[in-house]
Motif scaffolding. Structure first.
Motif, PDB file in Angstrom:
ATOM      1  N   GLY A 172      36.159 -14.756  -2.316  1.00 21.09           N
ATOM      2  CA  GLY A 172      36.044 -16.176  -2.593  1.00 21.09           C
ATOM      3  C   GLY A 172      36.174 -16.985  -1.321  1.00 21.09           C
ATOM      4  N   TYR A 173      35.565 -18.146  -1.312  1.00 19.06           N
ATOM      5  CA  TYR A 173      35.607 -19.005  -0.126  1.00 19.06           C
ATOM      6  C   TYR A 173      37.007 -19.558   0.057  1.00 19.06           C
ATOM      7  CZ  TYR A 173      34.472 -22.961   2.952  1.00 19.06           C
ATOM      8  OH  TYR A 173      34.440 -23.866   3.994  1.00 19.06           O
ATOM      9  N   SER A 174      37.524 -19.475   1.262  1.00 20.82           N
ATOM     10  CA  SER A 174      38.889 -19.901   1.565  1.00 20.82           C
ATOM     11  C   SER A 174      39.037 -21.408   1.683  1.00 20.82           C
ATOM     12  CB  SER A 174      39.344 -19.265   2.881  1.00 20.82           C
ATOM     13  OG  SER A 174      38.598 -19.797   3.972  1.00 20.82           O
ATOM     14  N   GLY A 175      37.926 -22.124   1.797  1.00 19.26           N
ATOM     15  CA  GLY A 175      37.970 -23.559   2.050  1.00 19.26           C
ATOM     16  C   GLY A 175      37.837 -23.908   3.511  1.00 19.26           C
ATOM     17  N   VAL A 176      37.823 -22.869   4.375  1.00 21.02           N
ATOM     18  CA  VAL A 176      37.718 -23.080   5.820  1.00 21.02           C
ATOM     19  C   VAL A 176      36.449 -22.405   6.336  1.00 21.02           C
ATOM     20  CG1 VAL A 176      38.752 -22.606   8.077  1.00 21.02           C
ATOM     21  CG2 VAL A 176      40.207 -23.257   6.136  1.00 21.02           C
ATOM     22  N   THR A 177      35.726 -23.124   7.164  1.00 23.93           N
ATOM     23  CA  THR A 177      34.544 -22.575   7.829  1.00 23.93           C
ATOM     24  C   THR A 177      34.754 -22.594   9.334  1.00 23.93           C
ATOM     25  OG1 THR A 177      32.900 -23.079   6.128  1.00 23.93           O
ATOM     26  CG2 THR A 177      32.121 -23.062   8.399  1.00 23.93           C
ATOM     27  N   PHE A 178      34.374 -21.518   9.979  1.00 22.43           N
ATOM     28  CA  PHE A 178      34.289 -21.453  11.440  1.00 22.43           C
ATOM     29  C   PHE A 178      32.831 -21.642  11.838  1.00 22.43           C
ATOM     30  CE2 PHE A 178      38.076 -18.375  12.453  1.00 22.43           C
ATOM     31  CZ  PHE A 178      38.962 -19.312  11.942  1.00 22.43           C
ATOM     32  N   ARG A 209      41.536 -29.577  10.991  1.00 19.20           N
ATOM     33  CA  ARG A 209      40.510 -29.207  11.963  1.00 19.20           C
ATOM     34  C   ARG A 209      41.159 -28.371  13.073  1.00 19.20           C
ATOM     35  NH1 ARG A 209      38.312 -30.924   8.224  1.00 19.20           N
ATOM     36  NH2 ARG A 209      36.618 -32.480   8.059  1.00 19.20           N
ATOM     37  N   GLY A 210      40.360 -27.537  13.720  1.00 18.92           N
ATOM     38  CA  GLY A 210      40.866 -26.742  14.827  1.00 18.92           C
ATOM     39  C   GLY A 210      39.756 -26.342  15.775  1.00 18.92           C
ATOM     40  N   LEU A 211      40.089 -26.244  17.044  1.00 15.98           N
ATOM     41  CA  LEU A 211      39.198 -25.689  18.058  1.00 15.98           C
ATOM     42  C   LEU A 211      39.914 -24.490  18.667  1.00 15.98           C
ATOM     43  CD1 LEU A 211      37.937 -28.989  19.738  1.00 15.98           C
ATOM     44  CD2 LEU A 211      36.680 -27.510  18.154  1.00 15.98           C
ATOM     45  N   ILE A 212      39.356 -23.316  18.465  1.00 14.87           N
ATOM     46  CA  ILE A 212      40.002 -22.070  18.871  1.00 14.87           C
ATOM     47  C   ILE A 212      39.104 -21.385  19.887  1.00 14.87           C
ATOM     48  CG2 ILE A 212      40.910 -19.856  18.079  1.00 14.87           C
ATOM     49  CD1 ILE A 212      40.944 -21.302  15.219  1.00 14.87           C
ATOM     50  N   VAL A 223      34.187 -19.592  21.020  1.00 20.48           N
ATOM     51  CA  VAL A 223      34.891 -20.734  20.441  1.00 20.48           C
ATOM     52  C   VAL A 223      34.606 -20.776  18.947  1.00 20.48           C
ATOM     53  CG1 VAL A 223      35.011 -23.253  20.369  1.00 20.48           C
ATOM     54  CG2 VAL A 223      34.885 -22.065  22.565  1.00 20.48           C
ATOM     55  N   TYR A 224      35.662 -21.001  18.176  1.00 19.15           N
ATOM     56  CA  TYR A 224      35.538 -21.126  16.728  1.00 19.15           C
ATOM     57  C   TYR A 224      35.945 -22.544  16.350  1.00 19.15           C
ATOM     58  CZ  TYR A 224      35.373 -16.108  17.288  1.00 19.15           C
ATOM     59  OH  TYR A 224      35.031 -14.843  17.700  1.00 19.15           O
ATOM     60  N   ILE A 225      34.976 -23.320  15.902  1.00 17.91           N
ATOM     61  CA  ILE A 225      35.189 -24.706  15.493  1.00 17.91           C
ATOM     62  C   ILE A 225      35.549 -24.666  14.011  1.00 17.91           C
ATOM     63  CG2 ILE A 225      34.112 -26.978  15.320  1.00 17.91           C
ATOM     64  CD1 ILE A 225      32.071 -25.740  17.519  1.00 17.91           C
ATOM     65  N   ALA A 226      36.829 -24.859  13.710  1.00 17.55           N
ATOM     66  CA  ALA A 226      37.354 -24.626  12.369  1.00 17.55           C
ATOM     67  C   ALA A 226      37.489 -25.931  11.605  1.00 17.55           C
ATOM     68  CB  ALA A 226      38.705 -23.919  12.447  1.00 17.55           C
ATOM     69  N   MET A 227      37.040 -25.923  10.356  1.00 18.71           N
ATOM     70  CA  MET A 227      37.080 -27.131   9.529  1.00 18.71           C
ATOM     71  C   MET A 227      37.378 -26.754   8.085  1.00 18.71           C
ATOM     72  SD  MET A 227      33.540 -28.921  10.895  1.00 18.71           S
ATOM     73  CE  MET A 227      32.529 -27.563  10.260  1.00 18.71           C
ATOM     74  N   ARG A 228      38.230 -27.533   7.458  1.00 15.58           N
ATOM     75  CA  ARG A 228      38.422 -27.385   6.008  1.00 15.58           C
ATOM     76  C   ARG A 228      37.375 -28.267   5.328  1.00 15.58           C
ATOM     77  NH1 ARG A 228      42.083 -24.859   3.132  1.00 15.58           N
ATOM     78  NH2 ARG A 228      43.399 -24.474   4.975  1.00 15.58           N
ATOM     79  N   PRO A 277      31.526 -19.143   7.232  1.00 17.62           N
ATOM     80  CA  PRO A 277      32.537 -19.467   6.224  1.00 17.62           C
ATOM     81  C   PRO A 277      33.508 -18.312   6.042  1.00 17.62           C
ATOM     82  CG  PRO A 277      30.394 -19.024   5.204  1.00 17.62           C
ATOM     83  CD  PRO A 277      30.168 -19.036   6.683  1.00 17.62           C
ATOM     84  N   ILE A 278      34.785 -18.623   5.919  1.00 17.83           N
ATOM     85  CA  ILE A 278      35.824 -17.593   5.821  1.00 17.83           C
ATOM     86  C   ILE A 278      36.083 -17.270   4.353  1.00 17.83           C
ATOM     87  CG2 ILE A 278      38.172 -16.966   6.425  1.00 17.83           C
ATOM     88  CD1 ILE A 278      36.237 -17.379   8.803  1.00 17.83           C
ATOM     89  N   HIS A 279      35.842 -16.034   3.992  1.00 15.12           N
ATOM     90  CA  HIS A 279      36.070 -15.563   2.626  1.00 15.12           C
ATOM     91  C   HIS A 279      37.255 -14.597   2.593  1.00 15.12           C
ATOM     92  CE1 HIS A 279      31.939 -17.051   2.169  1.00 15.12           C
ATOM     93  NE2 HIS A 279      32.140 -17.033   0.862  1.00 15.12           N
ATOM     94  N   ALA A 280      37.821 -14.430   1.417  1.00 19.91           N
ATOM     95  CA  ALA A 280      38.912 -13.472   1.241  1.00 19.91           C
ATOM     96  C   ALA A 280      38.872 -12.937  -0.182  1.00 19.91           C
ATOM     97  CB  ALA A 280      40.264 -14.134   1.506  1.00 19.91           C
ATOM     98  N   LEU A 281      39.335 -11.713  -0.346  1.00 20.53           N
ATOM     99  CA  LEU A 281      39.464 -11.136  -1.676  1.00 20.53           C
ATOM    100  C   LEU A 281      40.701 -11.707  -2.374  1.00 20.53           C
ATOM    101  CD1 LEU A 281      38.515  -7.441  -0.922  1.00 20.53           C
ATOM    102  CD2 LEU A 281      37.411  -8.877  -2.655  1.00 20.53           C
ATOM    103  N   PRO A 282      40.718 -11.697  -3.712  1.00 19.34           N
ATOM    104  CA  PRO A 282      41.913 -12.160  -4.421  1.00 19.34           C
ATOM    105  C   PRO A 282      43.137 -11.344  -4.015  1.00 19.34           C
ATOM    106  CG  PRO A 282      40.075 -11.810  -5.943  1.00 19.34           C
ATOM    107  CD  PRO A 282      39.651 -11.244  -4.632  1.00 19.34           C
ATOM    108  N   VAL A 283      44.289 -11.990  -4.085  1.00 18.30           N
ATOM    109  CA  VAL A 283      45.560 -11.320  -3.775  1.00 18.30           C
ATOM    110  C   VAL A 283      46.438 -11.365  -5.018  1.00 18.30           C
ATOM    111  CG1 VAL A 283      47.560 -11.272  -2.250  1.00 18.30           C
ATOM    112  CG2 VAL A 283      45.365 -12.106  -1.380  1.00 18.30           C
TER     113      VAL A 283
END
Length: 377
Positions: A172-178, A209-212, A223-228, A277-283
């Motif tokens: 599922g989509y985490s809500g954050v995209t790089f 927001r983040g700049l990594i 560089v990973y431009i991170a945004m919710r 887009p950052i995805h993750a499996l259910p936990v």
């Protein structure tokens, strides 16, 4: 053990599994959809942790060559706010529990070169698995061929084909995209970016927001431009991801009030952007044991990259599974023993990863991240 074992996916976890199996005299075939080992760029840098990734490399007999290739200086971590004020700056690893960096491509090459020639079958995209009974599965490939195996190990990443036979869970989509950008020949052509990043990782964080920026080998910085943001953020903005100028303009609108030195991470890149887009499996993500099948790495426990554990756990999974098989008289008993260890370990790691990305790309960042860093380091 006289069994036919297949690993689907030639990533770090699958290759570690194959290497450790062969080190114990056990045959294995690795299938990968890439046309060749050099068919695509393998991505950025990885930090190999002492108790996981390095332990797996040790089990594979590759720890010393890894250390020779790694970059200990890459353990430096900086945390900034949007005004480029430094809140945290430290080099880790001085206490002996370090996690030196290595480019993904170099790590993969190290593992590939350690295998018996012909182990990896390139250009074999798995389309489906057919149960034949008794734990045997027929693996069907996109070219129309197939192969039967007593054990199929799904090391095929986030969108695993093997996983579908074990569990209905999907990422599922985490809500954050790089949005990834790259800088080449940085010490000559991008000296300001090189100085800002340092030898390791720099994170500038503020209000979801983040700049990594991460130093890679060979004079490169990713560089990973991170945004919710929404998964379709670019469509909502009317932006074609192939239009570099339009993407740049849209990204700048997402970072109002940020210091010019940080905005250069958005505006000065070489080449196009890549939307990730950052995805993750259910936990938790678990499954009922099924003879002839198991999973490792992202196929088993896809999680946020903020934990820094994904590749490390994948490699430890691969080593643990191989050692369980080598030490057992019965293949199914070995897989059960592996899953009994791996599943609870991955649940704990995935919970931590979910918390890490929630803290980093958050309304109150970087305060929460700084508090964590100061408390634990």
């Amino acid at each position: 053990m006289n069994a036919s074992i297949a690993v689907v996916g030639a990533g770090p976890g699958g290759l570690t599994c194959a290497r450790v199996l062969q080190a114990h005299g056990i045959g294995v075939t690795v299938y990968d959809m890439d046309a060749s080992r050099d068919a695509r760029n393998q991505g950025g840098t990885l930090d190999m942790h002492t108790g996981t990734g390095q332990a797996a490399l040790d089990a594979a007999g590759l720890l010393e060559p890894f250390l020779a290739l790694s970059r200990p200086e890459g353990q430096r971590m900086r945390v900034l706010d949007r005004n480029a004020a430094v809140g945290f700056d430290k080099v880790f690893g001085d206490s002996g529990d370090g996690a030196p960096e290595i480019d993904r491509g170099r790590l993969r090459a190290l593992l590939l070169d350690s295998l018996t020639p012909g182990t990896v079958r390139w250009g074999r995209a798995v389309t489906r698995l057919e149960p034949l009974g008794g734990g045997v599965h027929r693996v069907h490939f996109g070219d129309g061929s197939h192969a039967d195996h007593d054990l199929v190990v799904g090391a095929d990443g986030a969108w695993s084909r093997v996983r579908a036979l074990l569990t209905g869970a999907v990422p599922g989509y985490s809500g954050v995209t790089f949005v990834e950008a790259r800088f080449d020949d940085v010490d000559t052509r991008h000296r300001e970016i090189a100085a800002l990043t340092g030898d390791g990782t720099m994170m500038a964080l503020h209000d979801d927001r983040g700049l990594i920026a991460q130093r890679n080998g060979g004079g490169h910085i990713r560089v990973y431009i991170a945004m919710r943001v929404a998964l379709d953020w670019h469509e909502s903005a009317g932006v074609d991801l192939a239009d570099t100028g339009a993407v740049r303009a849209a990204l700048l609108k997402e970072f109002p009030g940020w210091d010019a030195s940080l905005l250069a991470l958005i505006t000065g890149n070489d080449g196009p952007y890549t939307n990730r887009p950052i995805h993750a499996l259910p936990v938790p993500h678990t499954w009922e044991h099924t003879p002839g099948l198991t999973l490792l790495g992202d196929a088993a426990h896809l999680m946020s990259p903020f934990s820094g554990q994904g590749a490390n756990l994948a490699m430890l999974d691969g080593a643990d599974l191989a050692r369980a098989i080598a030490g057992a008289d019965d293949l199914d008993d070995a897989v059960r023993a592996y899953e009994k260890v791996m599943l609870p370990r991955s649940v704990e790691a995935a919970e931590g990863a979910a918390g890490a990305i929630a803290d980093a790309i958050a309304p109150d960042a970087p305060a929460g991240v700084l508090a964590h860093m100061r408390a634990h380091h």
